[in-house]
Design an enzyme around this catalytic site. Structure first.
Site, PDB file in Angstrom:
ATOM      1  CB  CYS A  81      -1.005  -0.042   1.154  1.00  0.00           C
ATOM      2  SG  CYS A  81      -2.317   1.159   0.917  1.00  0.00           S
ATOM      3  CG  HIS A 194      -3.922  -3.607   2.532  1.00  0.00           C
ATOM      4  ND1 HIS A 194      -3.016  -3.259   3.500  1.00  0.00           N
ATOM      5  CD2 HIS A 194      -4.446  -2.454   2.069  1.00  0.00           C
ATOM      6  CE1 HIS A 194      -2.993  -1.953   3.630  1.00  0.00           C
ATOM      7  NE2 HIS A 194      -3.849  -1.431   2.773  1.00  0.00           N
ATOM      8  CD  GLU A 196      -2.024  -6.562   4.878  1.00  0.00           C
ATOM      9  OE1 GLU A 196      -1.580  -6.805   3.743  1.00  0.00           O
ATOM     10  OE2 GLU A 196      -2.144  -5.394   5.321  1.00  0.00           O
ATOM     11  CG  ASP A 240     -26.016  -5.710  15.008  1.00  0.00           C
ATOM     12  OD1 ASP A 240     -25.122  -5.299  14.248  1.00  0.00           O
ATOM     13  OD2 ASP A 240     -27.210  -5.374  14.883  1.00  0.00           O
ATOM     14  CG  ASP A 399     -27.809   3.711  13.713  1.00  0.00           C
ATOM     15  OD1 ASP A 399     -27.529   2.771  12.950  1.00  0.00           O
ATOM     16  OD2 ASP A 399     -27.145   3.970  14.733  1.00  0.00           O
TER      17      ASP A 399
HETATM   18  O1  1PR Z   1     -23.190   4.954  18.487  1.00  0.00           O
HETATM   19  O2  1PR Z   1     -20.800   4.827  17.868  1.00  0.00           O
HETATM   20  O3  1PR Z   1     -21.632   3.672  19.901  1.00  0.00           O
HETATM   21  O4  1PR Z   1     -22.201   2.849  17.642  1.00  0.00           O
HETATM   22  C1  1PR Z   1     -23.208   1.937  17.960  1.00  0.00           C
HETATM   23  C2  1PR Z   1     -23.366   1.058  16.760  1.00  0.00           C
HETATM   24  O5  1PR Z   1     -24.266   0.017  17.120  1.00  0.00           O
HETATM   25  C3  1PR Z   1     -23.966   1.784  15.581  1.00  0.00           C
HETATM   26  O6  1PR Z   1     -23.284   1.365  14.420  1.00  0.00           O
HETATM   27  C4  1PR Z   1     -25.411   1.327  15.525  1.00  0.00           C
HETATM   28  O7  1PR Z   1     -25.841   1.185  14.193  1.00  0.00           O
HETATM   29  C5  1PR Z   1     -25.332  -0.036  16.191  1.00  0.00           C
HETATM   30  N1  1PR Z   1     -26.531  -0.394  16.958  1.00  0.00           N
HETATM   31  C6  1PR Z   1     -26.918   0.156  18.124  1.00  0.00           C
HETATM   32  N2  1PR Z   1     -28.034  -0.458  18.562  1.00  0.00           N
HETATM   33  C7  1PR Z   1     -28.346  -1.402  17.664  1.00  0.00           C
HETATM   34  C8  1PR Z   1     -29.477  -2.322  17.746  1.00  0.00           C
HETATM   35  O8  1PR Z   1     -29.715  -3.126  16.838  1.00  0.00           O
HETATM   36  N3  1PR Z   1     -30.219  -2.261  18.832  1.00  0.00           N
HETATM   37  N4  1PR Z   1     -27.400  -2.165  15.580  1.00  0.00           N
HETATM   38  C9  1PR Z   1     -27.414  -1.370  16.643  1.00  0.00           C
HETATM   39  C10 1PR Z   1     -27.375  -1.730  14.340  1.00  0.00           C
HETATM   40  C11 1PR Z   1     -27.788  -2.434  12.253  1.00  0.00           C
HETATM   41  C12 1PR Z   1     -27.041  -3.154  11.270  1.00  0.00           C
HETATM   42  C13 1PR Z   1     -27.736  -4.447  10.974  1.00  0.00           C
HETATM   43  C14 1PR Z   1     -28.374  -4.190   9.655  1.00  0.00           C
HETATM   44  C15 1PR Z   1     -28.663  -5.404   8.856  1.00  0.00           C
HETATM   45  N5  1PR Z   1     -27.445  -2.811  13.558  1.00  0.00           N
HETATM   46  O9  1PR Z   1     -25.733  -3.350  11.521  1.00  0.00           O
HETATM   47  O10 1PR Z   1     -26.811  -5.433  11.049  1.00  0.00           O
HETATM   48  O11 1PR Z   1     -29.561  -3.444   9.881  1.00  0.00           O
HETATM   49  O12 1PR Z   1     -29.638  -6.205   9.442  1.00  0.00           O
HETATM   50  P1  1PR Z   1     -30.537  -7.164   8.552  1.00  0.00           P
HETATM   51  O13 1PR Z   1     -29.715  -7.562   7.366  1.00  0.00           O
HETATM   52  O14 1PR Z   1     -30.827  -8.357   9.427  1.00  0.00           O
HETATM   53  O15 1PR Z   1     -31.756  -6.381   8.210  1.00  0.00           O
HETATM   54  P2  1PR Z   1     -21.969   4.137  18.520  1.00  0.00           P
END
Ligand code: 1PR
Length: 547
Positions: A81, A194, A196, A240, A399
């Site tokens: 890189c 990259h 790796e 998640d 979000d």
């Molecule tokens: O605010 O910097 O501490 O980051 C927190 C992170 O956690 C953020 O990226 C936020 O999106 C995520 N988050 C917080 N609460 C939730 C929750 O679900 N209660 N999850 C959450 C967010 C969303 C996607 C999910 C997609 C695809 N998750 O990552 O994986 O919507 O899902 P699907 O394909 O099943 O529909 P900070």
């Protein structure tokens, strides 16, 4: 075990490189001062971030002459890189800073008029059209393989220019720009990508370099159709992660961000173990794996954050990029010590992360950016991390949720006409930013957010959608198109994927740069391979899986 010397002169994810080197049977000796360089038999210089920053660090620390001497002595040298870029005369990125000048050419920024910049994802390093390499693989490179790139500046390829001086060049194409993906001459091998982070294809390159196997017969010549050039469709698996009520760290998945079971027990849904699942998705062909720490583990000292251990273990077996999000902000540790977002990001990078994702803190920083009249503060998490590690290392996780309105005049926010009207038949909606995992809505729209974070130095947008999350009803195409129109940095479409057809749809109907799925993979309904096979059937270019 045979050894290779690695120069750790600049911050970045060197852990993954060490893991990759160990995986192919070598051990790493660190070069900690210029005096260590002459002892090196094989030397690797990795690099991330800014050309000028890397080169001036090397210069200041007194590495430039020992590196030149190593190369001049004919000892094996590999640049990765920015380690490749260092071999050139200079770069448009920092015009006044000189490179080593071993390759007589300069680096230029990609044109962002027709494509996202940085160039992030899997692309070719094709030797098939460069001199004499037709039936030979250069250091294990194959014209059918794809490699992971992440950069905004590249050396444009001019046919014959370097070859006349004995260089062998592997090329890649991004949009209508052809650039140097890898280059080799005598004892030098350098890759813009990259290795790796490039799965089995990348490990093969590292192994060939370490074993000094410069050229190997390719065997059967692949057809032109098999050597499809250009960036592939990028498919990301997202995990998640949070502690459940028993205190175990689990992969969970909600509907519209509610991760509790709906069966009356109201426990946190437990879909598996983070490291095992990351490995499974890597083996299914995921192009990237993202971990979102959705509760940030607020009650434990930052240095003991379980996500660090998850990254360390995942990066031992997962050789594609890892992103980590959740809790990346300035904070006060349990003992009262102040810890900056940059310090937290550094811990993550050192543990094997390639990118950090920032959610809530980005919204607050963007609101303040407008309050200051669109002036940069210089000390936000986005700015400090991107200036230390490069903007490609900073992802903003958004979000948003829909707010329906009867007409654009009914809100001061940027709205769109929607094909799926609201509960009272509203024809328009705007996308409201939320923080704290969707629990708090802000008087701030997604377009304001993405434009501000791009100006602050973010390199990519992870675009979730609370309305679609866990719905299995497909991505919010209107949201994705709206955000793509607002920024030039890459966008990852997220939320709503329920089957492989949804991935085809989002790539066919929007200009998204990548698409992410979670629940459909975790529940075992489809594998990542199912998605990529389907995309391929539909004529989309995907990274071929190599075991
Ligand atoms: O605010 O910097 O501490 O980051 C927190 C992170 O956690 C953020 O990226 C936020 O999106 C995520 N988050 C917080 N609460 C939730 C929750 O679900 N209660 N999850 C959450 C967010 C969303 C996607 C999910 C997609 C695809 N998750 O990552 O994986 O919507 O899902 P699907 O394909 O099943 O529909 P900070």
């Amino acid at each position: 075990m045979p050894t290779v010397h690695l120069l750790d002169y600049v911050a970045g994810n060197v852990r993954s490189l060490v893991n990759a080197i160990e995986k192919v049977g070598y051990t790493v000796e660190w070069v900690r001062s210029p005096a260590d360089v002459p002892a090196a038999e094989k030397l690797i210089i990795p690099g991330v971030g800014h050309f000028g920053h890397c080169l001036s660090q090397l210069e200041k620390a007194g590495y430039v002459e020992p590196i030149r001497a190593h190369i001049k002595a004919g000892k094996p040298f590999m640049g990765i890189c920015v380690g490749l870029q260092a071999l050139f005369e200079g770069s448009e990125e920092d015009a006044e800073v000189k490179g080593l000048g071993i390759i007589p050419a300069r680096l230029r920024k990609f044109n962002d008029a027709d494509k996202s910049v940085p160039h992030i994802g899997w692309n070719s390093a094709n030797t098939s059209r460069t001199a004499g390499a037709n039936d030979e693989s250069l250091f294990g490179l194959r014209p059918t393989s794809k490699y992971y790139y992440v950069h905004s500046y590249a050396a444009p390829y001019e046919e014959g220019r370097l070859e006349k001086d004995g260089w062998q060049v592997a090329t890649a194409r991004y949009g209508n720009e052809e650039f140097i993906g890898a280059v080799a001459k005598d004892n030098i091998m350098a890759t813009q990508f990259h290795p790796e982070k490039s799965g089995a294809a990348g490990l093969r390159v590292i192994k060939a370099f370490l074993e000094g196997k410069r050229s190997q017969k390719l065997g059967e010549q692949p057809s032109a159709a098999e050597c499809k050039e250009g960036l592939t469709r990028r498919v990301i698996a997202c995990l998640d992660v949070r502690t459940n009520d028993q205190g175990d760290l689990v992969v969970t998945k909600g509907d519209q961000y509610d991760v509790r079971e709906k069966d009356g027990t109201a426990g946190v849904r437990n879909l598996g173990k983070p490291v095992d699942m990351a490995k499974k998705y890597y083996e299914q062909g995921a192009d990237e794996v993202t971990f979102l720490n959705i509760t940030s583990f607020r009650n434990c000292p930052v240095a003991d954050t379980p996500m660090l251990e998850i990254l360390r273990r995942a990066s031992e077996t997962v050789f594609v990029p890892l992103t980590i999000g959740g809790g990346i902000r300035d904070t006060v540790d349990t003992d009262g010590t102040r810890i900056s977002a940059l310090d937290i990001a550094t811990m993550y990078f050192k543990s094997g992360a390639d990118k950090v994702s920032i959610g809530s803190d980005a919204v607050t920083a963007a609101e303040e950016y407008y309050a200051r009249g669109k002036k940069l503060a210089g000390n936000t998490a986005i700015e400090t991390i991107s200036s230390a590690y490069g903007n490609q290392a900073v992802v903003i996780s958004v979000d948003p949720k829909r707010v329906y309105v009867s007409s654009p005049d009914a809100t001061q926010h940027h709205s769109i006409k929607t094909a799926t009207p609201g509960p009272s038949g509203e024809q328009y909606c705007w996308y409201q930013c939320t923080i704290k995992g969707g629990r708090e809505g802000r008087d701030f729209d997604v377009r304001q957010l993405v434009q501000a974070v791009e100006a602050m130095g973010a390199g990519e947008i992870l675009l979730n959608c609370i309305d679609k999350d866990g719905s299995n009803s497909g991505f919010d195409l209107e949201l994705i198109n709206d955000v793509k129109d607002a920024v030039t940095i890459p966008v990852i479409a997220s939320s709503g994927a329920g089957n492989p057809g949804h991935f085809d749809e989002v790539f066919a109907k929007t200009r998204t740069d990548a698409a992410l799925g979670a629940g459909m993979f975790h529940r075992g309904e489809y594998t990542v391979k199912d998605v990529k096979d389907h995309l391929q059937e539909k004529g989309q270019v995907v990274r071929p899986f190599e075991a």
